[in-house]
Design a protein around this motif. Structure first.
Motif, PDB file in Angstrom:
ATOM      1  N   ASP A  36      19.245 -55.505  -1.686  1.00  0.00           N
ATOM      2  CA  ASP A  36      19.131 -56.433  -0.557  1.00  0.00           C
ATOM      3  C   ASP A  36      18.128 -55.934   0.484  1.00  0.00           C
ATOM      4  N   ILE A  37      18.195 -54.665   0.814  1.00  0.00           N
ATOM      5  CA  ILE A  37      17.282 -54.081   1.807  1.00  0.00           C
ATOM      6  C   ILE A  37      15.847 -54.191   1.322  1.00  0.00           C
ATOM      7  N   THR A  38      15.632 -53.844   0.080  1.00  0.00           N
ATOM      8  CA  THR A  38      14.283 -53.902  -0.478  1.00  0.00           C
ATOM      9  C   THR A  38      13.780 -55.341  -0.546  1.00  0.00           C
ATOM     10  N   GLY A  39      14.634 -56.261  -0.954  1.00  0.00           N
ATOM     11  CA  GLY A  39      14.242 -57.662  -1.043  1.00  0.00           C
ATOM     12  C   GLY A  39      13.822 -58.230   0.304  1.00  0.00           C
ATOM     13  N   GLU A  40      14.575 -57.907   1.339  1.00  0.00           N
ATOM     14  CA  GLU A  40      14.224 -58.367   2.691  1.00  0.00           C
ATOM     15  C   GLU A  40      12.880 -57.790   3.130  1.00  0.00           C
ATOM     16  N   TYR A  41      12.680 -56.511   2.837  1.00  0.00           N
ATOM     17  CA  TYR A  41      11.432 -55.845   3.217  1.00  0.00           C
ATOM     18  C   TYR A  41      10.246 -56.456   2.473  1.00  0.00           C
ATOM     19  N   VAL A  42      10.424 -56.712   1.197  1.00  0.00           N
ATOM     20  CA  VAL A  42       9.359 -57.323   0.397  1.00  0.00           C
ATOM     21  C   VAL A  42       9.007 -58.700   0.961  1.00  0.00           C
ATOM     22  N   ASP A  43      10.016 -59.503   1.266  1.00  0.00           N
ATOM     23  CA  ASP A  43       9.779 -60.835   1.833  1.00  0.00           C
ATOM     24  C   ASP A  43       9.019 -60.769   3.154  1.00  0.00           C
ATOM     25  N   GLN A  44       9.319 -59.770   3.968  1.00  0.00           N
ATOM     26  CA  GLN A  44       8.730 -59.669   5.304  1.00  0.00           C
ATOM     27  C   GLN A  44       7.354 -58.998   5.308  1.00  0.00           C
ATOM     28  N   ASN A  45       6.936 -58.450   4.167  1.00  0.00           N
ATOM     29  CA  ASN A  45       5.680 -57.694   4.118  1.00  0.00           C
ATOM     30  C   ASN A  45       4.798 -58.101   2.934  1.00  0.00           C
ATOM     31  N   PRO A  46       4.373 -59.360   2.868  1.00  0.00           N
ATOM     32  CA  PRO A  46       3.547 -59.784   1.733  1.00  0.00           C
ATOM     33  C   PRO A  46       2.201 -59.062   1.649  1.00  0.00           C
ATOM     34  N   ALA A  47       1.739 -58.490   2.740  1.00  0.00           N
ATOM     35  CA  ALA A  47       0.478 -57.742   2.703  1.00  0.00           C
ATOM     36  C   ALA A  47       0.572 -56.499   1.816  1.00  0.00           C
ATOM     37  N   LEU A  48       1.794 -56.069   1.526  1.00  0.00           N
ATOM     38  CA  LEU A  48       1.989 -54.864   0.696  1.00  0.00           C
ATOM     39  C   LEU A  48       2.135 -55.167  -0.789  1.00  0.00           C
ATOM     40  N   TRP A  49       2.130 -56.428  -1.160  1.00  0.00           N
ATOM     41  CA  TRP A  49       2.412 -56.798  -2.546  1.00  0.00           C
ATOM     42  C   TRP A  49       1.398 -56.248  -3.543  1.00  0.00           C
ATOM     43  N   ASP A  50       0.239 -55.821  -3.084  1.00  0.00           N
ATOM     44  CA  ASP A  50      -0.745 -55.249  -3.995  1.00  0.00           C
ATOM     45  C   ASP A  50      -0.505 -53.758  -4.236  1.00  0.00           C
ATOM     46  N   ARG A  51       0.483 -53.199  -3.582  1.00  0.00           N
ATOM     47  CA  ARG A  51       0.825 -51.776  -3.721  1.00  0.00           C
ATOM     48  C   ARG A  51       1.787 -51.575  -4.879  1.00  0.00           C
ATOM     49  N   PRO A  52       1.946 -50.344  -5.334  1.00  0.00           N
ATOM     50  CA  PRO A  52       2.957 -50.079  -6.361  1.00  0.00           C
ATOM     51  C   PRO A  52       4.362 -50.394  -5.842  1.00  0.00           C
ATOM     52  N   ALA A  53       5.190 -50.947  -6.693  1.00  0.00           N
ATOM     53  CA  ALA A  53       6.552 -51.339  -6.311  1.00  0.00           C
ATOM     54  C   ALA A  53       7.360 -50.149  -5.812  1.00  0.00           C
ATOM     55  N   ALA A  54       7.171 -48.987  -6.395  1.00  0.00           N
ATOM     56  CA  ALA A  54       7.927 -47.809  -5.955  1.00  0.00           C
ATOM     57  C   ALA A  54       7.578 -47.450  -4.509  1.00  0.00           C
ATOM     58  N   ASP A  55       6.300 -47.572  -4.141  1.00  0.00           N
ATOM     59  CA  ASP A  55       5.898 -47.271  -2.763  1.00  0.00           C
ATOM     60  C   ASP A  55       6.562 -48.232  -1.781  1.00  0.00           C
ATOM     61  N   ILE A  56       6.558 -49.515  -2.130  1.00  0.00           N
ATOM     62  CA  ILE A  56       7.158 -50.532  -1.266  1.00  0.00           C
ATOM     63  C   ILE A  56       8.660 -50.280  -1.124  1.00  0.00           C
ATOM     64  N   THR A  57       9.302 -50.005  -2.241  1.00  0.00           N
ATOM     65  CA  THR A  57      10.743 -49.778  -2.248  1.00  0.00           C
ATOM     66  C   THR A  57      11.111 -48.558  -1.415  1.00  0.00           C
ATOM     67  N   LEU A  58      10.376 -47.477  -1.593  1.00  0.00           N
ATOM     68  CA  LEU A  58      10.674 -46.266  -0.825  1.00  0.00           C
ATOM     69  C   LEU A  58      10.433 -46.470   0.665  1.00  0.00           C
ATOM     70  N   LYS A  59       9.414 -47.228   1.025  1.00  0.00           N
ATOM     71  CA  LYS A  59       9.164 -47.519   2.445  1.00  0.00           C
ATOM     72  C   LYS A  59      10.326 -48.321   3.032  1.00  0.00           C
ATOM     73  N   ALA A  60      10.794 -49.314   2.270  1.00  0.00           N
ATOM     74  CA  ALA A  60      11.921 -50.134   2.732  1.00  0.00           C
ATOM     75  C   ALA A  60      13.164 -49.284   2.937  1.00  0.00           C
ATOM     76  N   LEU A  61      13.459 -48.445   1.981  1.00  0.00           N
ATOM     77  CA  LEU A  61      14.680 -47.637   2.054  1.00  0.00           C
ATOM     78  C   LEU A  61      14.573 -46.532   3.100  1.00  0.00           C
ATOM     79  N   ALA A  62      13.379 -45.929   3.223  1.00  0.00           N
ATOM     80  CA  ALA A  62      13.188 -44.870   4.218  1.00  0.00           C
ATOM     81  C   ALA A  62      13.238 -45.439   5.633  1.00  0.00           C
ATOM     82  N   THR A  63      12.803 -46.674   5.810  1.00  0.00           N
ATOM     83  CA  THR A  63      12.853 -47.301   7.128  1.00  0.00           C
ATOM     84  C   THR A  63      14.309 -47.548   7.528  1.00  0.00           C
TER      85      THR A  63
END
Length: 119
Positions: A86-113
């Motif tokens: 859920d946390i990662t999904g919300e972060y992904v939805d709110q940050n479409p500019a990051l969609w070109d990044r690796p999924a692991a990077d996006i996920t770790l940023k969401a969880l670390a935040t």
């Protein structure tokens, strides 16, 4: 080595080696597709392949959590897989500019935040 064993060995080498040569296995865009599939299954309107994508999303999240929990993010003990998703999904939805990044990077940023580690 029997013909069967040789065939299995060659199949594994030819299918796994190209996959292992990628720096990342899942892109942010693919991750959004997995979350879209999760949403469709939750409202009982799945498309062909959606359940497979949901399973891939769960496996991906378990792998990220197992590999980086306590290092890159510090979720409290007992935090469920569903909560991490859920946390990662919300972060992904709110940050479409990051969609070109690796999924692991996006996920770790969401969880670390959400769950920063104390330094």
């Amino acid at each position: 080595m029997s013909k069967y064993s040789l065939s299995v060995f060659l199949f594994l080498v030819l299918t796994l080696v190209p996959a292992l040569s990628h720096a990342e296995f899942l892109s942010g865009e693919e991750l959004t597709e997995y979350f879209d599939a999760l949403h469709r299954t939750s409202i009982e309107k799945p498309r062909d392949g959606d359940w497979q994508k949901v399973g891939m999303l769960q496996g991906f999240m378990m792998g990220v959590s197992d590999a980086r929990r306590g290092v890159a993010f510090c979720a409290p003990k007992g935090t469920s897989l569903g909560r991490l998703i859920d946390i990662t999904g919300e972060y992904v939805d709110q940050n479409p500019a990051l969609w070109d990044r690796p999924a692991a990077d996006i996920t770790l940023k969401a969880l670390a935040t959400t769950f920063p580690c104390k330094k």
